[in-house]
Motif scaffolding. Structure first.
Motif, PDB file in Angstrom:
ATOM      1  N   THR A 148       0.815  -1.224   0.000  1.00  0.00           N
ATOM      2  CA  THR A 148       0.000   0.000   0.000  1.00  0.00           C
ATOM      3  C   THR A 148       0.845   1.270   0.000  1.00  0.00           C
ATOM      4  OG1 THR A 148      -0.156  -0.113   2.416  1.00  0.00           O
ATOM      5  CG2 THR A 148      -1.906  -1.168   1.149  1.00  0.00           C
ATOM      6  N   ALA A 149       2.096   1.171   0.405  1.00  0.00           N
ATOM      7  CA  ALA A 149       3.013   2.316   0.372  1.00  0.00           C
ATOM      8  C   ALA A 149       4.425   1.785   0.518  1.00  0.00           C
ATOM      9  CB  ALA A 149       2.694   3.317   1.481  1.00  0.00           C
ATOM     10  N   ALA A 150       5.395   2.489  -0.088  1.00  0.00           N
ATOM     11  CA  ALA A 150       6.794   2.071   0.008  1.00  0.00           C
ATOM     12  C   ALA A 150       7.689   3.262  -0.253  1.00  0.00           C
ATOM     13  CB  ALA A 150       7.093   0.947  -0.987  1.00  0.00           C
ATOM     14  N   SER A 151       8.773   3.354   0.519  1.00  0.00           N
ATOM     15  CA  SER A 151       9.705   4.466   0.325  1.00  0.00           C
ATOM     16  C   SER A 151      11.063   4.100   0.886  1.00  0.00           C
ATOM     17  CB  SER A 151       9.187   5.741   0.998  1.00  0.00           C
ATOM     18  OG  SER A 151       9.087   5.549   2.404  1.00  0.00           O
ATOM     19  N   ASP A 152      12.081   4.775   0.388  1.00  0.00           N
ATOM     20  CA  ASP A 152      13.442   4.635   0.888  1.00  0.00           C
ATOM     21  C   ASP A 152      13.896   5.945   1.503  1.00  0.00           C
ATOM     22  OD1 ASP A 152      13.949   1.963   0.121  1.00  0.00           O
ATOM     23  OD2 ASP A 152      14.347   2.591  -1.953  1.00  0.00           O
ATOM     24  N   THR A 153      14.650   5.847   2.583  1.00  0.00           N
ATOM     25  CA  THR A 153      15.329   7.004   3.156  1.00  0.00           C
ATOM     26  C   THR A 153      16.754   7.019   2.615  1.00  0.00           C
ATOM     27  OG1 THR A 153      13.994   6.903   5.166  1.00  0.00           O
ATOM     28  CG2 THR A 153      16.059   8.138   5.283  1.00  0.00           C
ATOM     29  N   MET A 154      17.148   8.137   2.037  1.00  0.00           N
ATOM     30  CA  MET A 154      18.434   8.234   1.355  1.00  0.00           C
ATOM     31  C   MET A 154      19.405   9.095   2.157  1.00  0.00           C
ATOM     32  SD  MET A 154      17.486   6.464  -1.269  1.00  0.00           S
ATOM     33  CE  MET A 154      18.935   6.640  -2.322  1.00  0.00           C
ATOM     34  N   ALA A 155      20.695   8.871   1.930  1.00  0.00           N
ATOM     35  CA  ALA A 155      21.750   9.690   2.509  1.00  0.00           C
ATOM     36  C   ALA A 155      22.926   9.716   1.545  1.00  0.00           C
ATOM     37  CB  ALA A 155      22.180   9.159   3.870  1.00  0.00           C
ATOM     38  N   VAL A 156      23.649  10.810   1.544  1.00  0.00           N
ATOM     39  CA  VAL A 156      24.834  10.925   0.689  1.00  0.00           C
ATOM     40  C   VAL A 156      26.056  10.493   1.491  1.00  0.00           C
ATOM     41  CG1 VAL A 156      26.279  12.481  -0.648  1.00  0.00           C
ATOM     42  CG2 VAL A 156      23.794  12.783  -0.646  1.00  0.00           C
ATOM     43  N   VAL A 157      26.719   9.453   1.015  1.00  0.00           N
ATOM     44  CA  VAL A 157      27.895   8.900   1.672  1.00  0.00           C
ATOM     45  C   VAL A 157      29.046   8.902   0.678  1.00  0.00           C
ATOM     46  CG1 VAL A 157      28.881   6.919   2.883  1.00  0.00           C
ATOM     47  CG2 VAL A 157      26.443   7.456   3.152  1.00  0.00           C
ATOM     48  N   GLU A 158      30.079   9.650   1.004  1.00  0.00           N
ATOM     49  CA  GLU A 158      31.260   9.763   0.132  1.00  0.00           C
ATOM     50  C   GLU A 158      30.853  10.105  -1.296  1.00  0.00           C
ATOM     51  OE1 GLU A 158      33.370   6.100   0.484  1.00  0.00           O
ATOM     52  OE2 GLU A 158      34.074   6.521   2.528  1.00  0.00           O
ATOM     53  N   GLY A 159      29.905  11.051  -1.366  1.00  0.00           N
ATOM     54  CA  GLY A 159      29.487  11.550  -2.669  1.00  0.00           C
ATOM     55  C   GLY A 159      28.474  10.686  -3.387  1.00  0.00           C
ATOM     56  N   ARG A 160      28.100   9.591  -2.766  1.00  0.00           N
ATOM     57  CA  ARG A 160      27.106   8.707  -3.403  1.00  0.00           C
ATOM     58  C   ARG A 160      25.804   8.723  -2.612  1.00  0.00           C
ATOM     59  NH1 ARG A 160      28.804   2.848  -4.167  1.00  0.00           N
ATOM     60  NH2 ARG A 160      29.481   3.102  -1.989  1.00  0.00           N
ATOM     61  N   SER A 161      24.661   8.683  -3.320  1.00  0.00           N
ATOM     62  CA  SER A 161      23.347   8.622  -2.687  1.00  0.00           C
ATOM     63  C   SER A 161      23.002   7.156  -2.420  1.00  0.00           C
ATOM     64  CB  SER A 161      22.286   9.267  -3.589  1.00  0.00           C
ATOM     65  OG  SER A 161      21.026   9.257  -2.954  1.00  0.00           O
ATOM     66  N   LEU A 162      22.881   6.813  -1.140  1.00  0.00           N
ATOM     67  CA  LEU A 162      22.634   5.430  -0.755  1.00  0.00           C
ATOM     68  C   LEU A 162      21.364   5.300   0.085  1.00  0.00           C
ATOM     69  CD1 LEU A 162      26.237   4.361   0.333  1.00  0.00           C
ATOM     70  CD2 LEU A 162      25.136   3.970  -1.882  1.00  0.00           C
ATOM     71  N   VAL A 163      20.752   4.135   0.017  1.00  0.00           N
ATOM     72  CA  VAL A 163      19.589   3.828   0.847  1.00  0.00           C
ATOM     73  C   VAL A 163      20.062   3.486   2.258  1.00  0.00           C
ATOM     74  CG1 VAL A 163      17.657   2.248   1.203  1.00  0.00           C
ATOM     75  CG2 VAL A 163      18.254   2.991  -1.115  1.00  0.00           C
ATOM     76  N   VAL A 164      19.504   4.187   3.244  1.00  0.00           N
ATOM     77  CA  VAL A 164      19.847   3.856   4.629  1.00  0.00           C
ATOM     78  C   VAL A 164      18.732   3.072   5.322  1.00  0.00           C
ATOM     79  CG1 VAL A 164      21.424   5.790   4.905  1.00  0.00           C
ATOM     80  CG2 VAL A 164      18.997   6.106   5.436  1.00  0.00           C
ATOM     81  N   ALA A 165      17.516   3.157   4.790  1.00  0.00           N
ATOM     82  CA  ALA A 165      16.403   2.375   5.355  1.00  0.00           C
ATOM     83  C   ALA A 165      15.262   2.322   4.342  1.00  0.00           C
ATOM     84  CB  ALA A 165      15.919   2.968   6.665  1.00  0.00           C
ATOM     85  N   SER A 166      14.504   1.218   4.395  1.00  0.00           N
ATOM     86  CA  SER A 166      13.316   1.059   3.553  1.00  0.00           C
ATOM     87  C   SER A 166      12.104   0.863   4.441  1.00  0.00           C
ATOM     88  CB  SER A 166      13.457  -0.147   2.623  1.00  0.00           C
ATOM     89  OG  SER A 166      14.551  -0.011   1.742  1.00  0.00           O
ATOM     90  N   ARG A 167      10.990   1.472   4.042  1.00  0.00           N
ATOM     91  CA  ARG A 167       9.705   1.286   4.719  1.00  0.00           C
ATOM     92  C   ARG A 167       8.711   0.772   3.691  1.00  0.00           C
ATOM     93  NH1 ARG A 167       8.938   3.872   9.618  1.00  0.00           N
ATOM     94  NH2 ARG A 167       6.695   3.882   9.220  1.00  0.00           N
ATOM     95  N   VAL A 168       8.106  -0.377   3.969  1.00  0.00           N
ATOM     96  CA  VAL A 168       7.157  -0.986   3.041  1.00  0.00           C
ATOM     97  C   VAL A 168       5.907  -1.376   3.820  1.00  0.00           C
ATOM     98  CG1 VAL A 168       6.750  -2.812   1.351  1.00  0.00           C
ATOM     99  CG2 VAL A 168       9.061  -1.864   1.635  1.00  0.00           C
ATOM    100  N   SER A 169       4.767  -0.787   3.472  1.00  0.00           N
ATOM    101  CA  SER A 169       3.494  -1.091   4.126  1.00  0.00           C
ATOM    102  C   SER A 169       2.770  -2.174   3.333  1.00  0.00           C
ATOM    103  CB  SER A 169       2.636   0.166   4.236  1.00  0.00           C
ATOM    104  OG  SER A 169       3.280   1.134   5.044  1.00  0.00           O
TER     105      SER A 169
END
Length: 370
Positions: free
Chosen positions: A110-131
């Protein structure tokens, strides 16, 4: 009841902490283990074919920058492949025990999203939420249709037929009975599940999948309690014990059956004395009964007498209760309520579990008439 230790049953009568996580399976492989499970709820109703429906949000931190947000059929949480097992862990002092709340088929995201962060110049997923939305495993049988009408085999038992129709484990919780040899299961939407539910009635109860993933028959008769629910200071009870209705209190049963050759069989049973006598002030309230399992006059006489006894011995009514959460009980269990103004024992017809410290249940209680 859900499987548990004797010590846990004692712990649940006092103060305890609880936490819910979830395991995720693709087929028989566990692909995620003990991930956080938030904003969850599981509603079970013995009157539904697919007994339990639920929702919740998987929260998974990423250690390698990868996401578990599904895309179509891809991803471990895709509703095209995922099953989840919510697990409640109970802690009290140095005690800790985990209880599986059952395995469920994921039917929707019903819903899904990723929390992103920039690490050493790269955009990476730090957590996923999936309902997710999910259903108990009766849904597998509901979705699996017959290709064409199927006829039961002569002499097969009801439990054997349930095994054949579902391909799932079966726990024989009531005495087995033969199935009529000419029973035909229709090829229609939901026809396979309808066939299993009908076999449950033949066995004298309701067919459901329990928390261990096996089909069981919950008998119609309310037996001895297997657990105690605690009302507590904030608990509530809404009952209609003072309401009386007589529409389903039958004092005469007329049976119409056929023997093995198709010849009609008839039988009548009625109350002839006491306040429910057919010749008394109550009058006559007739119920008609038929069954494919009745093939002799003796069986016909026994059948109408059994139906009559069931009608006059009790009248069932529902009691809604909000009480302390108890993860051991599941829909269909017979339980006793502690902390109410009088003893209350009934079968759990509905159970609503969530991240609240309280749960809501509906007990079906029997009132004696004679």
């Amino acid at each position: 009841m859900r499987q548990h230790s004797a010590q846990l049953a004692s712990v649940l009568t006092g103060s305890f902490e609880r936490e819910v996580s979830s395991n995720v399976f693709n087929g028989s492989e566990r692909v995620l283990e003990e991930v956080r499970f938030e904003s969850w709820q599981i509603d079970s109703d013995l009157g539904r074919g697919v007994c339990s429906q639920g929702s919740g949000t998987i929260v998974r931190p990423s250690v390698d920058g990868s996401s578990v947000v599904p895309v179509g059929t891809e991803g471990v949480l895709s509703p095209f492949r995922a099953r989840i097992e919510p697990v409640m862990t109970i802690r009290a002092g140095g005690f800790e025990e985990s209880i599986s709340l059952g395995t469920y088929r994921v039917g929707s995201v019903t819903a899904a999203s990723d929390t992103m962060a920039v690490v050493e110049g790269r955009s990476l997923v730090v957590a996923s939420r999936v309902s997710l939305g999910f259903d108990s495993l009766e849904v597998d049988v509901d979705r699996w249709g017959f290709k064409f009408p199927e006829q039961s085999r002569a002499g097969v038992s009801a439990f054997s037929e349930i095994r054949r129709l579902t391909g799932m484990p079966v726990e024989e919780s009531v005495p087995d009975v033969p199935v009529p040899s000419l029973k035909v299961w229709e090829a229609k939407q939901g026809g396979r599940l309808e066939a299993v539910l009908e076999l449950g009635k033949v066995l004298g109860g309701s067919a459901v999948v329990n928390s261990r993933g096996a089909w069981v028959i919950l008998p119609d008769v309310i037996g001895d309690p297997v657990a105690t629910l605690l009302l507590g200071e904030r608990g509530t009870v809404t009952e209609v014990a003072d309401e009386i209705e007589t529409y389903t209190v039958f004092n005469q049963v007329v049976g119409s059956y056929e023997d093995a050759t198709g010849k009609p069989l008839y039988a009548v049973a009625e109350v002839t004395s006491g306040p429910l006598s057919v010749s008394g002030d109550y009058g006559v309230n007739t119920r008609y009964h038929s069954s494919d399992l009745v093939k002799t006059q003796a069986q016909a006489d026994a059948a109408v007498r059994a139906v009559l006894n069931e009608s006059i011995s009790s009248q069932q009514y529902d009691v809604q209760v909000q009480c302390h959460v108890n993860p051991l009980v599941e829909v269909g269990d017979v339980v006793e309520l502690e902390g109410w103004k009088r003893p209350l024992v009934g079968r759990l017809r509905r159970v609503s579990l969530s991240d609240s410290p309280y749960m809501t249940v509906t007990l079906r209680v029997a009132r004696r008439l004679m």
